[in-house]
Design a protein around this motif. Structure first.
Motif: not given
Length: 267
Positions: A142-156, A212-221
């Motif tokens: 999830e962390t990898i995909v969210v980061a990729a979506i946000e990098v895509k947003l930034l680039a566009e 940090r993004t992974l840490g945020r996602h760990l709070t969803t456990l």
């Protein structure tokens, strides 16, 4: 050779190579809606592939943060970045600030959906203690995909505001990843910015941002569907915050003209 299960569907097989990890991330970030079941299958397949990679990294003595950054830099060139003309076509002819608004909304929806699916998977594992050890792999995916979506947003957004980043596709991908790590736009007046993006300081910043993004996602456990709700909401807020920060930065670098349209691409 084992006989394929007649009920198996595309996306159920296990990814076995780095190129396949890049392909999976590309499919999860490409324009258009994915069916929830398909997105879930792809995320699960990505999690299994990343588990294999993490095991190899541990044997080689690499820490999770370093390994995570290396994985992301390897798949970054596979993130599908659209040019201004294509963006406008895909967003009902919108331009300028209206197009930027729509890009941020679309990215928020995408990261919220990924967060909800990842949180729901984590919640299911939480309800089954013997399987809890597999939950972190799902959240890494999830962390990898969210980061990729946000990098895509930034680039566009750089396309929308007419901020041109020079270099090869791989160099541009690294530059945008570095900008994401620092939560700001690429400086078009710094010709060495793409080269400097490969420096140790930038790699450290990328590693820290991913952790940090992974840490945020760990709070969803959590039990039941609390993880799904939290995962979606946290991702949506983070993506909105990123979009606002990048747009404010790009407005200073290259303000849009009074009509709200970005400069035309060179012929």
């Amino acid at each position: 050779m084992a006989t394929p299960d007649k009920d198996s569907r595309p996306g159920d097989e296990i990814a076995t190579s780095e190129s396949e990890v890049g392909e999976l991330v590309g499919r999860l970030t490409e324009p258009g809606e994915l069916e929830p079941a398909e997105r879930r299958r792809l995320l699960g397949r990505l999690a299994r592939a990343l588990t294999t990679g993490a095991s190899k990294a541990r044997k080689n003595g690499a820490g999770r943060g370093r390994w995570l950054a290396d994985v992301f830099l390897n798949i970054a060139p596979r993130i599908p970045i659209r040019d201004l003309h294509t963006l406008s076509q895909h967003h009902q002819g919108l331009t300028g600030e209206e197009l930027a608004d729509d890009l941020v909304r679309t990215a928020q929806k995408a990261t919220m959906t990924v967060g909800a699916i990842g949180g729901a998977l984590a919640a299911a594992e939480f309800a089954a203690p013997p399987l809890l050890l597999s939950a972190p792999a799902q959240l890494v995916a999830e962390t990898i995909v969210v980061a990729a979506i946000e990098v895509k947003l930034l680039a566009e957004l750089h396309e929308v505001y007419g901020v041109r980043v020079q270099g090869t596709g791989a160099q541009r991908a690294v530059a945008f990843s570095a900008a994401w790590a620092k939560q700001r736009g690429v400086d078009p007046l710094a010709p060495a910015s793409v080269t400097l993006a490969l420096g140790a300081a930038t790699k450290t910043a990328l590693r820290n941002r991913l952790m940090r993004t992974l840490g945020r996602h760990l709070t969803t456990l959590g039990p039941f569907l609390t993880g799904a709700v939290a995962g979606g909401a946290l991702n949506r807020m983070a993506t909105k915050k990123l979009g606002e920060a990048i747009r404010n930065d790009l407005r200073v670098k290259t303000p849009l003209p009074p009509g709200g349209r970005a400069p035309e691409l060179d012929a």
